[in-house]
Design a protein around this motif. Sequence first.
Motif, PDB file in Angstrom:
ATOM      1  N   ALA A 294       0.829  -1.204   0.000  1.00 48.34           N
ATOM      2  CA  ALA A 294       0.000   0.000   0.000  1.00 48.34           C
ATOM      3  C   ALA A 294       0.867   1.259   0.000  1.00 48.34           C
ATOM      4  N   TRP A 295       1.959   1.251   0.748  1.00 46.34           N
ATOM      5  CA  TRP A 295       2.851   2.413   0.754  1.00 46.34           C
ATOM      6  C   TRP A 295       3.612   2.533  -0.562  1.00 46.34           C
ATOM      7  N   MET A 296       3.910   1.427  -1.199  1.00 49.50           N
ATOM      8  CA  MET A 296       4.519   1.487  -2.529  1.00 49.50           C
ATOM      9  C   MET A 296       3.539   2.063  -3.543  1.00 49.50           C
ATOM     10  N   LEU A 297       2.254   1.737  -3.399  1.00 46.11           N
ATOM     11  CA  LEU A 297       1.233   2.328  -4.264  1.00 46.11           C
ATOM     12  C   LEU A 297       1.134   3.828  -4.020  1.00 46.11           C
ATOM     13  N   PHE A 298       1.242   4.248  -2.762  1.00 45.30           N
ATOM     14  CA  PHE A 298       1.220   5.671  -2.440  1.00 45.30           C
ATOM     15  C   PHE A 298       2.384   6.394  -3.126  1.00 45.30           C
ATOM     16  N   ALA A 299       3.558   5.792  -3.096  1.00 44.16           N
ATOM     17  CA  ALA A 299       4.717   6.383  -3.779  1.00 44.16           C
ATOM     18  C   ALA A 299       4.498   6.424  -5.295  1.00 44.16           C
ATOM     19  N   LEU A 300       3.877   5.378  -5.841  1.00 43.39           N
ATOM     20  CA  LEU A 300       3.591   5.346  -7.281  1.00 43.39           C
ATOM     21  C   LEU A 300       2.629   6.462  -7.674  1.00 43.39           C
ATOM     22  N   ILE A 301       1.634   6.725  -6.837  1.00 45.04           N
ATOM     23  CA  ILE A 301       0.684   7.806  -7.113  1.00 45.04           C
ATOM     24  C   ILE A 301       1.391   9.154  -7.090  1.00 45.04           C
ATOM     25  N   LEU A 302       2.280   9.363  -6.126  1.00 45.34           N
ATOM     26  CA  LEU A 302       3.024  10.626  -6.068  1.00 45.34           C
ATOM     27  C   LEU A 302       3.870  10.830  -7.325  1.00 45.34           C
ATOM     28  N   VAL A 303       4.530   9.774  -7.776  1.00 39.94           N
ATOM     29  CA  VAL A 303       5.338   9.877  -8.991  1.00 39.94           C
ATOM     30  C   VAL A 303       4.454  10.187 -10.192  1.00 39.94           C
ATOM     31  N   GLY A 304       3.312   9.510 -10.281  1.00 36.99           N
ATOM     32  CA  GLY A 304       2.404   9.767 -11.392  1.00 36.99           C
ATOM     33  C   GLY A 304       1.871  11.189 -11.394  1.00 36.99           C
ATOM     34  N   ILE A 305       1.552  11.731 -10.220  1.00 33.99           N
ATOM     35  CA  ILE A 305       1.057  13.106 -10.137  1.00 33.99           C
ATOM     36  C   ILE A 305       2.151  14.089 -10.542  1.00 33.99           C
ATOM     37  N   LEU A 306       3.373  13.862 -10.100  1.00 31.99           N
ATOM     38  CA  LEU A 306       4.465  14.771 -10.467  1.00 31.99           C
ATOM     39  C   LEU A 306       4.729  14.750 -11.969  1.00 31.99           C
ATOM     40  N   ILE A 307       4.682  13.570 -12.572  1.00 33.07           N
ATOM     41  CA  ILE A 307       4.909  13.474 -14.016  1.00 33.07           C
ATOM     42  C   ILE A 307       3.798  14.189 -14.778  1.00 33.07           C
ATOM     43  N   ASN A 308       2.555  13.961 -14.372  1.00 33.51           N
ATOM     44  CA  ASN A 308       1.435  14.611 -15.057  1.00 33.51           C
ATOM     45  C   ASN A 308       1.442  16.117 -14.845  1.00 33.51           C
ATOM     46  N   TYR A 309       1.858  16.550 -13.662  1.00 34.52           N
ATOM     47  CA  TYR A 309       1.906  17.987 -13.406  1.00 34.52           C
ATOM     48  C   TYR A 309       2.967  18.662 -14.266  1.00 34.52           C
ATOM     49  N   SER A 310       4.072  17.954 -14.505  1.00 33.02           N
ATOM     50  CA  SER A 310       5.119  18.535 -15.344  1.00 33.02           C
ATOM     51  C   SER A 310       4.638  18.764 -16.764  1.00 33.02           C
ATOM     52  N   PHE A 311       3.640  17.986 -17.214  1.00 33.32           N
ATOM     53  CA  PHE A 311       3.081  18.189 -18.548  1.00 33.32           C
ATOM     54  C   PHE A 311       1.964  19.228 -18.535  1.00 33.32           C
ATOM     55  N   THR A 312       1.061  19.124 -17.583  1.00 34.97           N
ATOM     56  CA  THR A 312      -0.101  20.012 -17.578  1.00 34.97           C
ATOM     57  C   THR A 312       0.277  21.452 -17.254  1.00 34.97           C
TER      58      THR A 312
END
Length: 326
Positions: free
Chosen positions: A301-319
């Motif tokens: 579950a904590w690894m999933l939390f880290a994956l979500i943070l990485v995904g949000i940062l990547i998407n924010y860099s584009f948007t």
Amino acid sequence: MTLNIDTPAPPRRSGPRRTSGRRAAGRGGGGLTRFDLRATPYFLVSPYFLLFALFGLFPLGYTLWASLHDWELGGDKTFLGIDNYIELIADESFWNAVVNTVGIFVISTIPQLVLALMLANALNKRIRGRLFFRLGILLPLVTSVVAVAVVFTQLYGRDYGMINWFLGFFGVEPIEWQNQSWTAWLAISTMIDWRWTGYNAIILLAAMQTIPKDLYEAASLDGASPRRQFWQITIPMLRPTLVFVVFISTIGGLTLFAEPVMFEGNPTMAGGATGQYQTVAMFIVKEAFRDFDMGYASAAAWMLFALILVGILINYSFTRRIGGNK
């Protein structure tokens, strides 16, 4: 010539002198009043923070503590440190679930946001029955996930599914949609898009209606075409809302659970015979409530939390670059 005229002073009023309420409060209970003005806003918003601490921070902390133990459901606990995380990083089943989650997320989210933007732009124009269409795109959202999964499972059936029946006109052999990764990803992605595209379209439509009409009128007078107005005015003005929609879609896509579970039919949380569409959320539930390994599931579950943070940062860099902002 200068005339000096003595003006008599106004008579002094007898009796007690009036003082303003603010000045009186400053003399009598000034400290208490200032404390009330500062503390009252925090007191009014405190219920939210108390509920967040009870149902948000405490589960996070407790899950982190559980992830550091060898903890079987209903059994003893043994402290392991970061051994669960080390084992999880080397677990092929976990990384298979990560690949499935990211694959379904990419296939479903990109078309979903594009379709939502197109629908919102179409519904923002003056068309007949505009209210009917706006309400119509919200109907999939109020439909039960179970009903949606049952319908789409029948549509993607091998022998009697309408999708294979339609593809048969083009000479395509019947497809076992659940047997391969890419076919299962595609089927689950269409299920997600059908359910959530209208929700994102309504959010974008509400943001479009806040754009001043004067901008479009001035652009029309300058000779800008509707397409250029869309890219030069609508998209830049929608940037904050697009960031929000992308964030929500990222969180929802990476925590995907209900759709693949119902698509499986038999809720074993395995995601197919070889785990070809098992998501990380399904992996966590399987480890916790089928294999009874709460510590390992908490680490996932904590690894999933880290994956979500990485995904949000990547998407924010584009948007954040939408509309020419860097």
